[in-house]
Structures are given as C-alpha cells and as structure tokens.
Design a protein around this motif. Structure first.
Motif, PDB file in Angstrom:
ATOM      1  N   ASN A  86       0.832  -1.203   0.000  1.00  0.00           N
ATOM      2  CA  ASN A  86       0.000   0.000   0.000  1.00  0.00           C
ATOM      3  C   ASN A  86       0.874   1.264   0.000  1.00  0.00           C
ATOM      4  OD1 ASN A  86       0.820   0.457   2.762  1.00  0.00           O
ATOM      5  ND2 ASN A  86      -0.670  -1.108   3.355  1.00  0.00           N
ATOM      6  N   ASN A  87       0.215   2.413  -0.036  1.00  0.00           N
ATOM      7  CA  ASN A  87       0.938   3.690  -0.071  1.00  0.00           C
ATOM      8  C   ASN A  87       1.761   3.940   1.178  1.00  0.00           C
ATOM      9  OD1 ASN A  87       0.305   4.581  -2.640  1.00  0.00           O
ATOM     10  ND2 ASN A  87      -1.606   5.554  -1.972  1.00  0.00           N
ATOM     11  N   ASP A  88       1.252   3.540   2.343  1.00  0.00           N
ATOM     12  CA  ASP A  88       2.015   3.730   3.573  1.00  0.00           C
ATOM     13  C   ASP A  88       3.344   2.981   3.502  1.00  0.00           C
ATOM     14  OD1 ASP A  88       0.036   5.320   4.673  1.00  0.00           O
ATOM     15  OD2 ASP A  88      -0.895   3.678   5.793  1.00  0.00           O
ATOM     16  N   ILE A 119       9.301   2.772   2.627  1.00  0.00           N
ATOM     17  CA  ILE A 119      10.448   2.331   1.825  1.00  0.00           C
ATOM     18  C   ILE A 119      11.257   3.529   1.350  1.00  0.00           C
ATOM     19  CG2 ILE A 119      11.117   1.200  -0.336  1.00  0.00           C
ATOM     20  CD1 ILE A 119       8.538  -0.588   0.091  1.00  0.00           C
ATOM     21  N   ALA A 120      10.572   4.563   0.865  1.00  0.00           N
ATOM     22  CA  ALA A 120      11.258   5.758   0.357  1.00  0.00           C
ATOM     23  C   ALA A 120      12.044   6.467   1.448  1.00  0.00           C
ATOM     24  CB  ALA A 120      10.241   6.706  -0.281  1.00  0.00           C
ATOM     25  N   ARG A 121      11.525   6.484   2.661  1.00  0.00           N
ATOM     26  CA  ARG A 121      12.202   7.154   3.780  1.00  0.00           C
ATOM     27  C   ARG A 121      13.234   6.257   4.454  1.00  0.00           C
ATOM     28  NH1 ARG A 121       6.893   8.346   5.224  1.00  0.00           N
ATOM     29  NH2 ARG A 121       7.097   6.864   6.905  1.00  0.00           N
ATOM     30  N   GLY A 122      13.155   4.956   4.186  1.00  0.00           N
ATOM     31  CA  GLY A 122      13.987   4.001   4.895  1.00  0.00           C
ATOM     32  C   GLY A 122      15.379   3.848   4.329  1.00  0.00           C
ATOM     33  N   GLY A 123      16.013   2.792   4.780  1.00  0.00           N
ATOM     34  CA  GLY A 123      17.380   2.508   4.381  1.00  0.00           C
ATOM     35  C   GLY A 123      17.482   1.990   2.969  1.00  0.00           C
ATOM     36  N   SER A 131       6.461  -1.451 -12.310  1.00  0.00           N
ATOM     37  CA  SER A 131       6.039  -0.961 -13.621  1.00  0.00           C
ATOM     38  C   SER A 131       6.299   0.539 -13.633  1.00  0.00           C
ATOM     39  CB  SER A 131       4.578  -1.292 -13.878  1.00  0.00           C
ATOM     40  OG  SER A 131       3.785  -1.017 -12.751  1.00  0.00           O
ATOM     41  N   SER A 132       6.707   1.047 -14.760  1.00  0.00           N
ATOM     42  CA  SER A 132       7.214   2.415 -14.857  1.00  0.00           C
ATOM     43  C   SER A 132       6.323   3.464 -14.222  1.00  0.00           C
ATOM     44  CB  SER A 132       7.456   2.767 -16.326  1.00  0.00           C
ATOM     45  OG  SER A 132       8.341   1.857 -16.905  1.00  0.00           O
ATOM     46  N   GLY A 133       5.022   3.412 -14.475  1.00  0.00           N
ATOM     47  CA  GLY A 133       4.112   4.411 -13.935  1.00  0.00           C
ATOM     48  C   GLY A 133       4.060   4.434 -12.425  1.00  0.00           C
ATOM     49  N   MET A 134       4.297   3.293 -11.783  1.00  0.00           N
ATOM     50  CA  MET A 134       4.207   3.219 -10.322  1.00  0.00           C
ATOM     51  C   MET A 134       5.457   3.774  -9.633  1.00  0.00           C
ATOM     52  SD  MET A 134       1.311   2.356  -9.338  1.00  0.00           S
ATOM     53  CE  MET A 134       1.662   2.119  -7.611  1.00  0.00           C
ATOM     54  N   LEU A 135       6.545   3.987 -10.351  1.00  0.00           N
ATOM     55  CA  LEU A 135       7.728   4.553  -9.704  1.00  0.00           C
ATOM     56  C   LEU A 135       7.458   5.951  -9.179  1.00  0.00           C
ATOM     57  CD1 LEU A 135      10.774   3.361 -11.796  1.00  0.00           C
ATOM     58  CD2 LEU A 135      10.083   2.656  -9.516  1.00  0.00           C
ATOM     59  N   GLN A 136       6.502   6.616  -9.779  1.00  0.00           N
ATOM     60  CA  GLN A 136       6.124   7.941  -9.302  1.00  0.00           C
ATOM     61  C   GLN A 136       5.613   7.845  -7.864  1.00  0.00           C
ATOM     62  OE1 GLN A 136       3.242   9.766 -11.807  1.00  0.00           O
ATOM     63  NE2 GLN A 136       3.646  11.798 -11.014  1.00  0.00           N
ATOM     64  N   GLY A 137       4.861   6.786  -7.576  1.00  0.00           N
ATOM     65  CA  GLY A 137       4.356   6.575  -6.220  1.00  0.00           C
ATOM     66  C   GLY A 137       5.464   6.275  -5.250  1.00  0.00           C
TER      67      GLY A 137
END
Length: 137
Positions: free
Chosen positions: A113-115, A120-124, A131-137
């Motif tokens: 999910n988004n949380d 993951i983005a804030r983590g280590g 899929s390419s479009g989801m990398l934006q998320g």
C-alpha cells in the motif's frame, strides 16, 4: 515468423551483463542508496527479480531488501499457474515449492500500500522493481 528487433546487432555476453548489474546494485546499496528499476510488468520485472534473487542465493548481493510494486505484483502471481512456461531457473524453484519471483526464503517483498511505499522511500537502502508508472508513487 521470427521477431528480429535488434537482430542485426551483436549483443553483450548475458552472464557478464548480469554480473555487472548485480555489482552496480550492491555498490548503490553499500552507499546507502535506493535502486529503482522501471520495468515492463510482464516479463522484464520478473526477470530482474529472479536475477537479483539468484545473486542473493550465491552471496553476490548482500544485505539487500527488494520490493516489487505496481502491476508487477499481480502479474507475478500468474507465473505460478503456468510452470511449464517458466525459465529453467524459475521452474526449478517452483518445483521446490518456492515462488520463483517473490521467494519467501529471501528478502523480496510485494509492496502492499501507499504507507509502505512511503516507509520504503524514507527508509534505508532498498531495491524497487516496478512498472514504470508506479515509480512515481
């Protein structure tokens, strides 16, 4: 009928290219970074995940946490329904009772999910195959 896109070119040695890929991923993780793989959800994403998984098993990719996101998650579930069409490596894992794309014995996970994406983005250090479009998320 033969599909011949790039058929007129000499391609790089596949094992050498896979080794270089794994080495680059390891360098990025060692530096504390994130590796993002924008991939087609059907075929290429599973190929990348299987290459990384096999490198983890051989000890060439260490301390890696890998995530699959976007359509990669749902498309990968279909692979287990058609084992006769899997690559030899993936089929061997399937015959051993191991999901070839998201094996439970390795740190390769589906993003739920988004949380979790934000964590993951804030983590280590981590690897994200999506899929390419989801990398934006």
């Amino acid at each position: 009928v033969l599909e011949s896109t790039y058929g007129d070119r000499l391609h790089a040695h596949r094992p050498t290219q896979e080794k270089r890929l794994v080495e680059r991923v390891q360098q990025c993780l060692d530096a504390g970074g994130h590796v993002l793989f924008p991939t087609f959800a059907l075929g290429r994403a599973q190929e990348v995940l299987i290459i990384l998984a096999e490198a983890m098993r051989r000890g060439e990719l260490r301390n890696a946490t890998i995530y699959g996101d976007g359509m990669v998650r749902s498309v990968s579930k279909v692979y287990n329904k058609f084992p006769e069409d899997l690559s030899p490596t993936a089929r061997k894992r399937w015959e051993e009772g191991i999901d070839p794309v998201f094996p439970e014995d390795l740190s390769i996970y589906r993003v739920r999910n988004n949380d979790e994406r934000e964590r993951i983005a804030r983590g280590g250090p981590a690897v994200v195959v999506s899929s390419s479009g989801m990398l934006q998320g």
